[in-house]
Design a protein around this motif. Structure first.
Motif, short mmCIF file in Angstrom:
data_model
loop_
_atom_site.label_atom_id
_atom_site.label_comp_id
_atom_site.label_asym_id
_atom_site.label_seq_id
_atom_site.Cartn_x
_atom_site.Cartn_y
_atom_site.Cartn_z
N LYS A 17 22.19 30.91 -5.16
CA LYS A 17 23.55 31.15 -5.68
C LYS A 17 23.71 32.60 -6.11
CE LYS A 17 27.06 29.10 -8.52
NZ LYS A 17 27.44 27.81 -9.11
N GLU A 18 22.72 33.12 -6.79
CA GLU A 18 22.75 34.50 -7.30
C GLU A 18 22.92 35.50 -6.15
OE1 GLU A 18 22.50 36.98 -10.72
OE2 GLU A 18 22.68 34.81 -10.64
N LEU A 19 22.30 35.22 -5.01
CA LEU A 19 22.38 36.11 -3.86
C LEU A 19 23.60 35.83 -2.98
CD1 LEU A 19 18.60 36.11 -2.90
CD2 LEU A 19 19.89 37.98 -3.95
N GLY A 20 24.38 34.81 -3.32
CA GLY A 20 25.58 34.49 -2.56
C GLY A 20 25.30 34.01 -1.14
N LEU A 21 24.21 33.28 -0.96
CA LEU A 21 23.82 32.84 0.38
C LEU A 21 24.60 31.64 0.89
CD1 LEU A 21 19.97 33.29 0.05
CD2 LEU A 21 21.62 34.84 1.13
N GLY A 22 25.20 30.88 -0.01
CA GLY A 22 25.95 29.70 0.40
C GLY A 22 26.25 28.81 -0.78
N LYS A 23 26.77 27.64 -0.48
CA LYS A 23 27.15 26.69 -1.52
C LYS A 23 25.96 25.82 -1.91
CE LYS A 23 31.93 26.37 -0.08
NZ LYS A 23 32.99 25.49 0.44
N LEU A 24 25.95 25.44 -3.18
CA LEU A 24 24.95 24.50 -3.67
C LEU A 24 25.55 23.10 -3.64
CD1 LEU A 24 23.55 26.46 -6.75
CD2 LEU A 24 22.67 26.38 -4.42
N VAL A 25 24.80 22.15 -3.13
CA VAL A 25 25.26 20.77 -2.98
C VAL A 25 24.28 19.85 -3.69
CG1 VAL A 25 25.81 18.93 -1.34
CG2 VAL A 25 26.30 21.31 -0.74
N GLY A 26 24.78 18.95 -4.49
CA GLY A 26 23.92 17.97 -5.16
C GLY A 26 24.39 17.72 -6.57
N MET A 27 23.46 17.70 -7.50
CA MET A 27 23.75 17.45 -8.90
C MET A 27 23.19 18.59 -9.75
SD MET A 27 25.60 14.79 -9.19
CE MET A 27 25.48 14.27 -10.91
N PRO A 28 23.69 18.75 -10.98
CA PRO A 28 23.22 19.83 -11.86
C PRO A 28 21.69 19.78 -12.05
CG PRO A 28 25.15 18.79 -12.81
CD PRO A 28 24.74 17.94 -11.63
N VAL A 29 21.12 20.96 -12.21
CA VAL A 29 19.68 21.11 -12.42
C VAL A 29 19.47 21.79 -13.76
CG1 VAL A 29 17.58 22.20 -11.55
CG2 VAL A 29 19.24 21.27 -9.94
N GLN A 88 22.49 10.93 0.27
CA GLN A 88 23.86 11.41 0.38
C GLN A 88 23.97 12.91 0.08
OE1 GLN A 88 23.52 8.65 -2.14
NE2 GLN A 88 23.39 7.30 -0.39
N GLN A 89 23.08 13.42 -0.77
CA GLN A 89 23.10 14.85 -1.08
C GLN A 89 22.72 15.67 0.15
OE1 GLN A 89 20.44 14.82 -4.44
NE2 GLN A 89 22.13 14.55 -5.89
N LEU A 90 21.68 15.24 0.84
CA LEU A 90 21.25 15.94 2.05
C LEU A 90 22.32 15.84 3.14
CD1 LEU A 90 19.10 17.51 3.57
CD2 LEU A 90 18.03 15.33 4.17
N GLU A 91 22.91 14.66 3.30
CA GLU A 91 23.98 14.48 4.28
C GLU A 91 25.16 15.40 3.99
OE1 GLU A 91 24.93 10.31 4.28
OE2 GLU A 91 22.93 9.75 4.98
N ALA A 92 25.56 15.48 2.72
CA ALA A 92 26.69 16.34 2.34
C ALA A 92 26.36 17.81 2.58
CB ALA A 92 27.05 16.11 0.87
N ALA A 93 25.11 18.21 2.31
CA ALA A 93 24.71 19.60 2.53
C ALA A 93 24.75 19.95 4.02
CB ALA A 93 23.31 19.84 1.97
N VAL A 94 24.27 19.04 4.87
CA VAL A 94 24.30 19.28 6.32
C VAL A 94 25.74 19.37 6.81
CG1 VAL A 94 23.75 18.28 8.58
CG2 VAL A 94 22.03 18.29 6.76
N LYS A 95 26.61 18.48 6.35
CA LYS A 95 28.03 18.54 6.73
C LYS A 95 28.65 19.87 6.32
CE LYS A 95 28.94 13.59 6.64
NZ LYS A 95 29.55 12.47 5.91
N GLU A 96 28.30 20.35 5.13
CA GLU A 96 28.84 21.63 4.65
C GLU A 96 28.33 22.78 5.52
OE1 GLU A 96 31.48 23.65 2.53
OE2 GLU A 96 31.18 21.49 2.35
N MET A 97 27.07 22.74 5.91
CA MET A 97 26.51 23.77 6.78
C MET A 97 27.16 23.76 8.15
SD MET A 97 22.50 23.50 5.65
CE MET A 97 21.91 24.47 7.01
#
Length: 103
Positions: A17-29, A88-97
């Motif tokens: 996120k700090e490097l602006g490489l893309g969106k983060l998908v999932g739940m808070p860490v 579902q988190q992985l599926e959502a991340a792949v769809k976003e990519m």
């Protein structure tokens, strides 16, 4: 990223996120990016970590420890689906990519 991430698994999405490489998908860490030196008592009855190195983001004046990282797209895994191998988190991340590369 998901709520089970800890330590290095916090630092990777934080840097992403700090490097602006893309969106983060999932739940808070939880913010747990402090390097720890692990020690045992002589009789091994207790193992404990001694914080050694903290991490700071670009332009931050405080360590990332205890600073929760929020995803851009929140996706909660359904427990019963996880038991059957669905993530579902992985599926959502792949769809976003796939959306990102089709532009």
């Amino acid at each position: 990223m998901n709520e089970g991430n800890y330590s290095d698994a916090f630092m990777f999405p934080y840097a992403y996120k700090e490097l602006g490489l893309g969106k983060l998908v999932g739940m808070p860490v939880a913010g747990t990016g402090t390097a720890v030196w692990w020690e045992n008592l002589i009789d091994n009855s207790l193992t404990f970590g001694i914080p050694m190195v903290g991490s700071w983001g670009t332009g931050e004046t405080h360590a990332t420890e205890n600073h929760e990282l929020e995803p851009d797209i929140k996706v909660l895994n359904d427990y019963n689906k996880v038991l059957t191998g669905d993530d579902q988190q992985l599926e959502a991340a792949v769809k976003e990519m796939l959306k990102a590369i089709s532009k």
